[in-house]
Scaffold this motif. Structure first.
Motif, PDB file in Angstrom:
ATOM      1  N   LEU A 185       5.753  -7.530   5.366  1.00 55.55           N
ATOM      2  CA  LEU A 185       4.617  -6.399   4.314  1.00 55.55           C
ATOM      3  C   LEU A 185       3.631  -7.567   4.554  1.00 55.55           C
ATOM      4  O   LEU A 185       3.905  -8.800   4.698  1.00 55.55           O
ATOM      5  N   LEU A 186       2.712  -7.330   5.117  1.00 56.59           N
ATOM      6  CA  LEU A 186       0.692  -7.718   5.141  1.00 56.59           C
ATOM      7  C   LEU A 186       0.598  -7.643   3.482  1.00 56.59           C
ATOM      8  O   LEU A 186       1.351  -6.129   3.118  1.00 56.59           O
ATOM      9  N   ARG A 187      -0.006  -8.642   2.457  1.00 57.26           N
ATOM     10  CA  ARG A 187      -0.134  -8.615   1.293  1.00 57.26           C
ATOM     11  C   ARG A 187      -1.335  -9.079   0.963  1.00 57.26           C
ATOM     12  O   ARG A 187      -0.978 -10.737   2.013  1.00 57.26           O
ATOM     13  N   LEU A 188      -1.731  -8.853   0.246  1.00 56.31           N
ATOM     14  CA  LEU A 188      -3.606  -9.343  -0.118  1.00 56.31           C
ATOM     15  C   LEU A 188      -3.178  -9.927  -1.724  1.00 56.31           C
ATOM     16  O   LEU A 188      -3.044  -8.523  -2.720  1.00 56.31           O
ATOM     17  N   VAL A 189      -3.447 -10.968  -1.930  1.00 59.14           N
ATOM     18  CA  VAL A 189      -3.399 -11.810  -3.687  1.00 59.14           C
ATOM     19  C   VAL A 189      -3.901 -12.465  -3.882  1.00 59.14           C
ATOM     20  O   VAL A 189      -4.311 -13.363  -3.457  1.00 59.14           O
ATOM     21  N   GLY A 190      -4.660 -11.894  -4.915  1.00 61.87           N
ATOM     22  CA  GLY A 190      -6.496 -12.625  -4.356  1.00 61.87           C
ATOM     23  C   GLY A 190      -7.117 -12.508  -2.823  1.00 61.87           C
ATOM     24  O   GLY A 190      -7.941 -11.359  -2.877  1.00 61.87           O
ATOM     25  N   GLU A 192      -5.952 -14.624  -0.786  1.00 62.37           N
ATOM     26  CA  GLU A 192      -4.739 -15.250  -0.081  1.00 62.37           C
ATOM     27  C   GLU A 192      -3.939 -13.724   1.151  1.00 62.37           C
ATOM     28  O   GLU A 192      -3.720 -12.948   0.769  1.00 62.37           O
ATOM     29  N   VAL A 193      -3.639 -13.910   1.789  1.00 63.17           N
ATOM     30  CA  VAL A 193      -3.433 -12.778   3.363  1.00 63.17           C
ATOM     31  C   VAL A 193      -2.386 -13.497   3.457  1.00 63.17           C
ATOM     32  O   VAL A 193      -1.684 -14.841   4.311  1.00 63.17           O
ATOM     33  N   HIS A 194      -0.924 -12.841   3.174  1.00 65.94           N
ATOM     34  CA  HIS A 194       0.241 -13.164   3.851  1.00 65.94           C
ATOM     35  C   HIS A 194       0.971 -12.199   4.706  1.00 65.94           C
ATOM     36  O   HIS A 194       0.976 -10.751   4.099  1.00 65.94           O
ATOM     37  N   PHE A 195       2.103 -12.150   5.079  1.00 66.63           N
ATOM     38  CA  PHE A 195       3.280 -11.653   5.803  1.00 66.63           C
ATOM     39  C   PHE A 195       3.982 -11.708   4.755  1.00 66.63           C
ATOM     40  O   PHE A 195       5.314 -12.380   5.127  1.00 66.63           O
ATOM     41  N   HIS A 196       4.098 -11.842   3.463  1.00 66.97           N
ATOM     42  CA  HIS A 196       5.577 -12.180   2.825  1.00 66.97           C
ATOM     43  C   HIS A 196       6.156 -11.092   2.158  1.00 66.97           C
ATOM     44  O   HIS A 196       7.146 -11.574   1.008  1.00 66.97           O
ATOM     45  N   GLY A 197       5.179  -9.715   2.103  1.00 63.42           N
ATOM     46  CA  GLY A 197       5.181  -8.883   1.279  1.00 63.42           C
ATOM     47  C   GLY A 197       6.635  -7.701   1.319  1.00 63.42           C
ATOM     48  O   GLY A 197       7.091  -8.047   2.940  1.00 63.42           O
ATOM     49  N   SER A 198       6.808  -7.325   0.804  1.00 69.33           N
ATOM     50  CA  SER A 198       8.320  -6.389   0.679  1.00 69.33           C
ATOM     51  C   SER A 198       8.405  -5.651  -0.377  1.00 69.33           C
ATOM     52  O   SER A 198       7.089  -5.173  -1.485  1.00 69.33           O
ATOM     53  N   GLU A 199       9.465  -4.495  -0.156  1.00 63.34           N
ATOM     54  CA  GLU A 199       9.134  -2.765  -0.939  1.00 63.34           C
ATOM     55  C   GLU A 199       9.161  -3.687  -2.296  1.00 63.34           C
ATOM     56  O   GLU A 199       8.699  -2.962  -3.010  1.00 63.34           O
ATOM     57  N   ASP A 201       7.759  -5.471  -3.703  1.00 58.25           N
ATOM     58  CA  ASP A 201       5.789  -6.180  -4.447  1.00 58.25           C
ATOM     59  C   ASP A 201       4.935  -4.620  -4.971  1.00 58.25           C
ATOM     60  O   ASP A 201       5.455  -3.269  -4.365  1.00 58.25           O
ATOM     61  N   ASP A 202       4.556  -5.672  -5.936  1.00 58.03           N
ATOM     62  CA  ASP A 202       3.097  -4.543  -6.354  1.00 58.03           C
ATOM     63  C   ASP A 202       2.423  -3.595  -5.285  1.00 58.03           C
ATOM     64  O   ASP A 202       1.906  -4.339  -4.269  1.00 58.03           O
ATOM     65  N   PRO A 203       2.254  -2.526  -5.143  1.00 56.29           N
ATOM     66  CA  PRO A 203       2.416  -1.353  -3.451  1.00 56.29           C
ATOM     67  C   PRO A 203       0.904  -1.553  -3.424  1.00 56.29           C
ATOM     68  O   PRO A 203       0.055  -1.652  -2.175  1.00 56.29           O
ATOM     69  N   ASP A 204      -0.264  -1.666  -4.771  1.00 62.12           N
ATOM     70  CA  ASP A 204      -1.482  -1.896  -5.062  1.00 62.12           C
ATOM     71  C   ASP A 204      -1.603  -3.707  -4.022  1.00 62.12           C
ATOM     72  O   ASP A 204      -2.671  -3.361  -3.288  1.00 62.12           O
ATOM     73  N   THR A 205      -0.953  -4.301  -4.087  1.00 60.64           N
ATOM     74  CA  THR A 205      -0.760  -5.527  -2.650  1.00 60.64           C
ATOM     75  C   THR A 205      -0.668  -5.206  -1.626  1.00 60.64           C
ATOM     76  O   THR A 205      -1.015  -6.159  -0.379  1.00 60.64           O
ATOM     77  N   THR A 206       0.217  -4.348  -0.970  1.00 59.27           N
ATOM     78  CA  THR A 206       0.633  -4.520   1.099  1.00 59.27           C
ATOM     79  C   THR A 206       0.819  -2.992   1.261  1.00 59.27           C
ATOM     80  O   THR A 206       0.791  -2.303   1.886  1.00 59.27           O
ATOM     81  N   THR A 207      -0.265  -1.745   0.149  1.00 58.66           N
ATOM     82  CA  THR A 207      -0.843  -0.752   1.093  1.00 58.66           C
ATOM     83  C   THR A 207      -1.761  -0.982   1.393  1.00 58.66           C
ATOM     84  O   THR A 207      -2.855  -1.581  -0.058  1.00 58.66           O
ATOM     85  N   PHE A 208      -2.803  -0.558   2.393  1.00 55.47           N
ATOM     86  CA  PHE A 208      -4.356  -0.761   2.623  1.00 55.47           C
ATOM     87  C   PHE A 208      -4.821   0.502   3.283  1.00 55.47           C
ATOM     88  O   PHE A 208      -3.923   1.765   3.392  1.00 55.47           O
ATOM     89  N   GLU A 209      -5.723   1.224   3.026  1.00 51.28           N
ATOM     90  CA  GLU A 209      -6.760   1.845   3.443  1.00 51.28           C
ATOM     91  C   GLU A 209      -6.298   1.765   5.300  1.00 51.28           C
ATOM     92  O   GLU A 209      -7.236   0.697   5.033  1.00 51.28           O
ATOM     93  N   LEU A 210      -6.879   2.985   5.876  1.00 60.64           N
ATOM     94  CA  LEU A 210      -7.520   2.253   7.264  1.00 60.64           C
ATOM     95  C   LEU A 210      -8.199   3.462   7.440  1.00 60.64           C
ATOM     96  O   LEU A 210      -7.966   4.646   7.017  1.00 60.64           O
ATOM     97  N   LEU A 211      -9.141   2.633   8.158  1.00 63.45           N
ATOM     98  CA  LEU A 211     -10.889   4.217   7.983  1.00 63.45           C
ATOM     99  C   LEU A 211     -11.450   3.826   9.768  1.00 63.45           C
ATOM    100  O   LEU A 211     -11.806   2.812   9.859  1.00 63.45           O
TER     101      LEU A 211
END
Length: 340
Positions: A185-190, A192-199, A201-211
């Protein structure tokens, strides 16, 4: 990324170990020292002139022999410069790459939200702010970079084929997760953006708003933002070619990811006889032996590799440099007491 130059018939003269062609451009062994370059193994997207490389090597104490055999920071800069990508060449390559993506069918936000396409390519909009490193101004795609990092250097490839999983709708925006071809999963911490995310992890770091936003000329773009307002970037959605849509894109099940890794590991074993048999890690006090397939699965989970290729590369390095072959290990005898 570096492109090959066709040889020219320009007359050259040599001055102090450097060659000057008819245009007055300096070069070392045919490598031009003009313009700006970027170190191709770095995630940094900045370009620097040769003198900047010399100053950097001097600050770091990185010296290598020059043409006359003397060691200096300039010699170190020459070595780095030869392993760099020219800015003009890279921009031209990215321009052609962006045109290939732009030629793909556009995917409307409505179709994306309802899952009309099993996968999508998100092409960065020129001039848009983007946290992942990369020339977003050139229209690269959000993709899986080196060691699973996220960047905007992608073209029409598996690494740029993503799945958008809509979790909730709050028109006009949506909450969603973005998954790469290997299941991360795409994950943003600070920052740093990477695709190491998983279920896990904190949902706030792997859930994004699409506008969705109107980009003019009938085009709709998508701004992706994390909780707290950090903008990942603004992208235009495209439908990947059929061969990429069918190439393990949008893997959601962890079990399916492991199955695919096993398949790749078996293919590697068949192609390389040195990967056969069993080995143990030098520092494994349990002295258990494992096959290469097990090492691949362990490496992928332990280091959360962003792609199958990264997991295989890491496992091969561990297998070759950090493990002992079971057959060779039997010639050693373990004793409890020191032999005097």
């Amino acid at each position: 990324l570096a492109q090959a130059h066709r040889p020219t018939k320009s007359r050259t003269v040599t001055v102090g170990g450097c060659s000057l062609d008819a245009s007055g451009m300096a070069s070392i062994h045919g490598v031009s020292l003009e313009g700006q370059r970027r170190y191709k193994w770095s995630s940094c997207s900045g370009y620097y002139c040769f003198q900047d490389f010399v100053q950097f090597c001097a600050q770091q104490g990185f010296e290598k022999p020059q043409e006359d055999g003397t060691w200096s920071a300039r010699g170190g800069a020459l070595e780095l410069w030869a392993d760099c990508v020219d800015e003009a060449e890279e921009e031209e390559l990215m321009r052609r790459q962006a045109e290939e993506v732009q030629a793909l069918p556009a995917l409307s936000f409505e179709a994306l939200a309802v899952g009309a396409s099993p996968s999508v390519m998100l092409q960065s909009v020129p001039g848009a702010l983007a946290l992942p490193p990369g020339p977003a101004k050139c229209g690269g795609c959000l993709s899986v970079g080196t060691h699973g990092t996220a960047d905007c250097w992608g073209g029409v490839s598996t690494r740029s084929a993503l799945t958008v999983e809509v979790l909730a709708a709050f028109p006009p925006s949506y909450k969603a997760r973005i998954r790469c071809f290997s299941g991360g999963l795409l994950r943003l911490v600070g920052s740093e953006v990477h695709f190491h995310g998983s279920e896990a992890d904190d949902p706030d770091t792997t859930t994004f708003e699409l506008l969705p936003r109107d980009f003019g000329s009938g085009r709709t773009v998508l701004t992706i933002a994390a909780k707290g307002g950090a903008i990942v970037g603004t992208f235009e959605a495209h439908v990947p070619p059929p061969e990429l849509t069918l190439h393990h894109v949008g893997v959601v099940s962890p079990e399916e990811c492991l199955r695919q890794l096993r398949v790749r590991a078996c293919e590697a074993i068949q192609a390389d006889p040195t990967l056969q048999g069993r080995r143990r890690h030098m520092q494994d006090v349990s002295e258990h032996y494992y096959g290469f397939e097990d090492v691949v699965l362990w490496a992928a989970q332990m280091y959360r590799c962003g792609s199958e290729a990264d997991a295989l590369e890491l496992a091969q390095a561990l297998w070759k440099f950090a493990c002992i072959c079971e057959a060779e290990d039997q010639v050693w005898t373990v004793v409890d007491d020191m032999i005097m």
